[in-house]
Design a protein around this motif. Structure first.
Motif, PDB file in Angstrom:
ATOM      1  N   PHE A 100       0.866  -1.295   0.031  1.00  0.00           N
ATOM      2  CA  PHE A 100      -0.037  -0.042   0.009  1.00  0.00           C
ATOM      3  C   PHE A 100       0.926   1.197  -0.110  1.00  0.00           C
ATOM      4  O   PHE A 100       1.838   1.316   0.981  1.00  0.00           O
ATOM      5  CB  PHE A 100      -0.974  -0.113   1.380  1.00  0.00           C
ATOM      6  CG  PHE A 100      -1.867  -1.241   1.242  1.00  0.00           C
ATOM      7  CD1 PHE A 100      -3.247  -1.278   0.693  1.00  0.00           C
ATOM      8  CD2 PHE A 100      -1.446  -2.495   1.816  1.00  0.00           C
ATOM      9  CE1 PHE A 100      -4.027  -2.167   0.493  1.00  0.00           C
ATOM     10  CE2 PHE A 100      -2.326  -3.389   1.928  1.00  0.00           C
ATOM     11  CZ  PHE A 100      -3.486  -3.166   1.086  1.00  0.00           C
ATOM     12  N   ASN A 131       1.999  -0.912   5.982  1.00  0.00           N
ATOM     13  CA  ASN A 131       2.073  -0.520   4.358  1.00  0.00           C
ATOM     14  C   ASN A 131       2.286  -1.694   3.564  1.00  0.00           C
ATOM     15  O   ASN A 131       2.380  -1.701   2.446  1.00  0.00           O
ATOM     16  CB  ASN A 131       3.093   0.329   4.092  1.00  0.00           C
ATOM     17  CG  ASN A 131       2.555   1.815   4.315  1.00  0.00           C
ATOM     18  OD1 ASN A 131       1.466   2.101   4.572  1.00  0.00           O
ATOM     19  ND2 ASN A 131       3.510   2.750   4.477  1.00  0.00           N
ATOM     20  N   ARG A 141      -5.865  -3.477   6.189  1.00  0.00           N
ATOM     21  CA  ARG A 141      -6.060  -2.294   5.137  1.00  0.00           C
ATOM     22  C   ARG A 141      -7.551  -2.639   4.484  1.00  0.00           C
ATOM     23  O   ARG A 141      -8.076  -3.719   4.522  1.00  0.00           O
ATOM     24  CB  ARG A 141      -4.820  -2.156   4.035  1.00  0.00           C
ATOM     25  CG  ARG A 141      -3.762  -1.694   4.479  1.00  0.00           C
ATOM     26  CD  ARG A 141      -3.939  -0.553   5.284  1.00  0.00           C
ATOM     27  NE  ARG A 141      -3.812   0.630   4.152  1.00  0.00           N
ATOM     28  CZ  ARG A 141      -2.586   1.383   3.824  1.00  0.00           C
ATOM     29  NH1 ARG A 141      -1.395   1.113   4.452  1.00  0.00           N
ATOM     30  NH2 ARG A 141      -2.910   2.513   3.093  1.00  0.00           N
ATOM     31  N   ASP A 186      -6.144   3.531   0.341  1.00  0.00           N
ATOM     32  CA  ASP A 186      -5.864   2.099   0.425  1.00  0.00           C
ATOM     33  C   ASP A 186      -5.642   1.619  -0.996  1.00  0.00           C
ATOM     34  O   ASP A 186      -5.809   0.314  -1.282  1.00  0.00           O
ATOM     35  CB  ASP A 186      -7.010   1.211   0.803  1.00  0.00           C
ATOM     36  CG  ASP A 186      -7.239   1.227   2.387  1.00  0.00           C
ATOM     37  OD1 ASP A 186      -5.699   1.563   3.121  1.00  0.00           O
ATOM     38  OD2 ASP A 186      -7.966   1.325   2.971  1.00  0.00           O
ATOM     39  N   SER A 204      -3.487  -0.310  -3.667  1.00  0.00           N
ATOM     40  CA  SER A 204      -2.643  -1.499  -3.446  1.00  0.00           C
ATOM     41  C   SER A 204      -2.184  -2.023  -4.859  1.00  0.00           C
ATOM     42  O   SER A 204      -2.572  -1.754  -5.989  1.00  0.00           O
ATOM     43  CB  SER A 204      -3.429  -2.494  -2.712  1.00  0.00           C
ATOM     44  OG  SER A 204      -4.398  -2.859  -3.420  1.00  0.00           O
TER      45      SER A 204
END
Lengths: 414, 252
Positions: free
Chosen positions: A42, A53, A179, A403, A405
């Protein structure tokens, strides 16, 4: 509850080999599986404390299938994932564990299975039998094993299916560290049910499908515990409790083929599902569009398929789906090379708000047993909900605004 | 035996004679009932890189004017194993086709107009692998040819379907056994595109000739695909129910 009905599963797991050992009946079984390593990145700073992350995970699945003579078959599929960032993503499941009696006039299936209904690509309105495994794939295309007894009766160019669904499985959600979650974590341990039987309410469904010359049609009905939860955001709590209502749903699926054009329509009418503001509101939703596949891109052996769909939900702002009035366009580029490389791009744009979602997916084969795939989701232009400009934001996507990704998965098949 | 002759224009007799040879093939083919095979496709790039695809193939003969029904189940690459393609072929119009995606448990209708599309990245297109339906082409007898002492009929056939990737094909048919020896394909721009050769024929049930090696070469880019076919199994009890959308859900 991560693993469904251990006692009944054990029964199925052990009864299959037992039945196979019966003399005079020819029985075969085969096994296969997949092991994969995955990393999700992320790139934006998380909005909530504890979120990370990067997550690394590995997953494995095994599938054993077999038959006893020509009239009984069965299948068991297990799945397990370990995720180092979100404990709600670390879990196991029996996705399938069933026995099926096959006869030219009917089929009976007992056990856990997955069932897919629907024709459109960008969302799946009609699909309702199984529960979405949302932590496994946020697009809802991965399902938890659903306990069922089904009766399938072939008709001319079609099929009638009846389902008895004796046990309900809650939707999975990312945990506090995960997330792609709401601003408040979901209280997964204490879901609320409209019916006093809670997850033991017996749900029923039926579907009839029929193919015509250039068209396919399906009509379906479901009555019981809704698979999609509603949420009471106004309740004073540090968590959001999912609420599973009793619903009735009528579904329609239609497809029409004309040369390289495939026209598709999915529509539902659902009664009993509280909307985003937790008010009862019966609603209709429609997804309709086309797929166009002109083969041989610019004289080469590469193929490019195009899709376009419109997504509509009569609840508008009160819809529980972010796709209440959206347009989706996308393409699938198939290189037709030795590595079977392909790339899919999808853009979903809200018609009267700024919200948009981009999805890019690609994959290549690495020999006969390995494959590498990537998936990227970008949730962009999510203005803060405001009293002055209520139309400009999508409440459901706003919480996911940071978010974006990229997910890479390396899979080995055996 | 007729002596070799070539006709510069389409005469009625050459059209009739061309079609008559395929009608004879059709007659000799009829009555097989059903068969199944296991196949391996070896794809080769121009530089010699290889990639393999394995599949099972099931065919049910159409009765009367009904077209044949075929089911192809992919076994490798393993990522797509269990994926299946069901085709109900239709005389002189687009076939009905469905794809089964096992990971989703989804049966997806696909456009039967995809004839010219490459099959799994190979040099075979979908139409190259489709069952032979007499009315899919117009025919013209071109002559006879002897290769290594074996006599062949040489026939041109022109696809009737506008979605075909070919303007025409030239087919070499074995005079004694009425089986395919070689086909040369011309694309829509009339350039030589591909050549396929059928080898290792065996006769089944004392009647039906089947090849066990098929080599397809793309003349425009140097890529090639070999299709290696294991023993054919005839009359294994396949029936209409084995080729329905419902049957796709039973594939393991």
């Amino acid at each position: 509850m991560n693993v469904a009905k251990p006692k009944k599963l054990a029964f199925l797991v052990f009864i299959l080999p037992l039945l196979m050992s019966v003399n005079n009946v020819q029985a075969d079984a085969q096994g296969e599986g997949e092991i994969s390593l995955q990393t999700r990145l992320f790139n934006q700073t998380p909005q909530y404390d504890d979120q990370e992350n990067q997550s690394r995970s590995f997953a494995m699945s095994f599938n054993v299938s077999g038959n006893i003579g020509t009239s009984i078959d069965g299948e068991i599929e297990t799945f397990y994932r370990y995720d180092d960032a979100d404990w709600e993503r670390t879990k196991g499941d029996f996705r399938k564990a069933y026995l099926r009696w096959i006869n030219p006039r009917y089929e009976v299936l007992v056990g856990l299975n997955r069932v897919f209904w629907g024709v459109t690509e960008t969302n799946h309105l009609v699909d309702i039998i199984g529960q979405s495994d949302l932590v496994e794939s946020p697009d809802g295309e991965t399902k938890l094993g659903q306990p069922m007894v089904t009766l399938a009766i072939p008709i001319e160019n079609g099929l009638v299916d009846f389902y008895l669904l004796p046990y309900f499985r809650e939707q999975t959600f990312p945990g506090k560290e995960g997330r792609l979650r709401f601003s408040l974590p979901i209280g997964q341990d204490k879901p609320l049910y409209e019916n006093d039987d809670e997850e033991k309410h017996i749900d029923v469904a039926a579907r009839i499908t029929k193919s015509f010359d250039n068209a396919d049609l399906a009509l379906s009905y479901f009555q019981g515990t809704g698979r999609d939860p509603s949420y009471d955001f106004s309740a004073e709590s540090s968590v959001i409790l999912p609420y599973y209502p009793q619903i009735k749903q009528f579904g329609l699926e239609a497809q029409y083929i004309k040369d390289q054009w495939l026209f598709k329509l999915e529509s539902i009418y659902r009664d009993g599902q509280p909307n985003l503001f937790f008010e009862d509101e019966a609603y209709q939703a429609v997804t309709a569009g086309f797929e166009y596949t002109p083969y041989g891109l610019a004289g080469s052996s590469q193929d490019l398929g195009l899709i376009a769909e419109v997504l509509y939900d009569s609840r508008g702002q009160a819809a529980l789906s972010p796709y209440e009035e959206d347009i989706a366009i996308g393409g699938r580029w198939v290189l037709n090379n030795l590595q079977s490389a392909e790339l899919v791009i999808l853009w979903i744009q809200d018609v009267d708000r700024f919200a948009r979602v981009f999805v890019v997916e690609g994959s290549i084969e690495m020999g006969e047993s390995m494959a590498l795939s990537f998936e990227s989701t970008i949730i962009s232009h999510q203005p803060q909900p405001s009293v002055l400009r209520p139309l400009e934001s999508d409440r459901l996507l706003y919480d996911l605004r940071d978010d974006d990704s990229v997910q890479l998965t390396l899979s080995y098949y055996f | 035996m007729l002596s070799f002759f070539a006709l510069p224009v389409y005469s009625d007799s050459s059209v009739e004679k061309g079609r008559a040879i395929f009608e004879e093939m059709d007659v000799r083919e009829s009555g097989f009932g059903d068969f199944s095979t296991k196949q391996t496709m070896i794809l080769r790039s121009k530089s010699g890189q290889e990639s393999r695809r394995q599949m099972e193939n099931y065919v049910l003969e159409g009765i009367g004017s009904a077209g044949d029904k075929t089911l192809v189940i992919f076994r490798s690459p393993k990522r797509v194993r269990g994926t299946a393609l069901l085709t109900h072929s239709q005389q002189a119009k687009d076939d009905d086709q469905w794809l089964y995606l096992p990971i989703l448990g989804r049966v997806k209708r696909i456009s039967g107009a995809s004839k010219a599309g490459a099959f799994l990245g190979s040099e075979f297109s979908y139409e190259d692998l489709a069952p032979l339906e007499l009315d899919d082409y117009d025919y013209r007898f071109l002559g006879e040819e002897k290769v290594d002492g074996v006599a062949f009929y040489k026939i041109e056939r022109i696809p009737r379907n506008v979605d075909s990737g070919y303007s025409r094909q030239v087919v070499w048919v074995h005079q004694q056994y009425y089986r395919f020896e070689k086909v040369v394909f011309y694309d829509r721009k009339e350039t030589l595109l591909k050549e396929v050769v059928f080898k290792d024929y065996k006769r089944y049930l004392d009647k039906y000739w089947r090849p066990h090696t098929i080599n397809m070469v793309n003349k425009s880019d140097g890529k090639s695909t070999d299709l290696l076919i294991e023993e054919y199994k005839f009359r294994t009890g396949l029936n209409e129910e084995s080729f329905t959308q419902a049957s796709l859900r039973r594939i393991k």
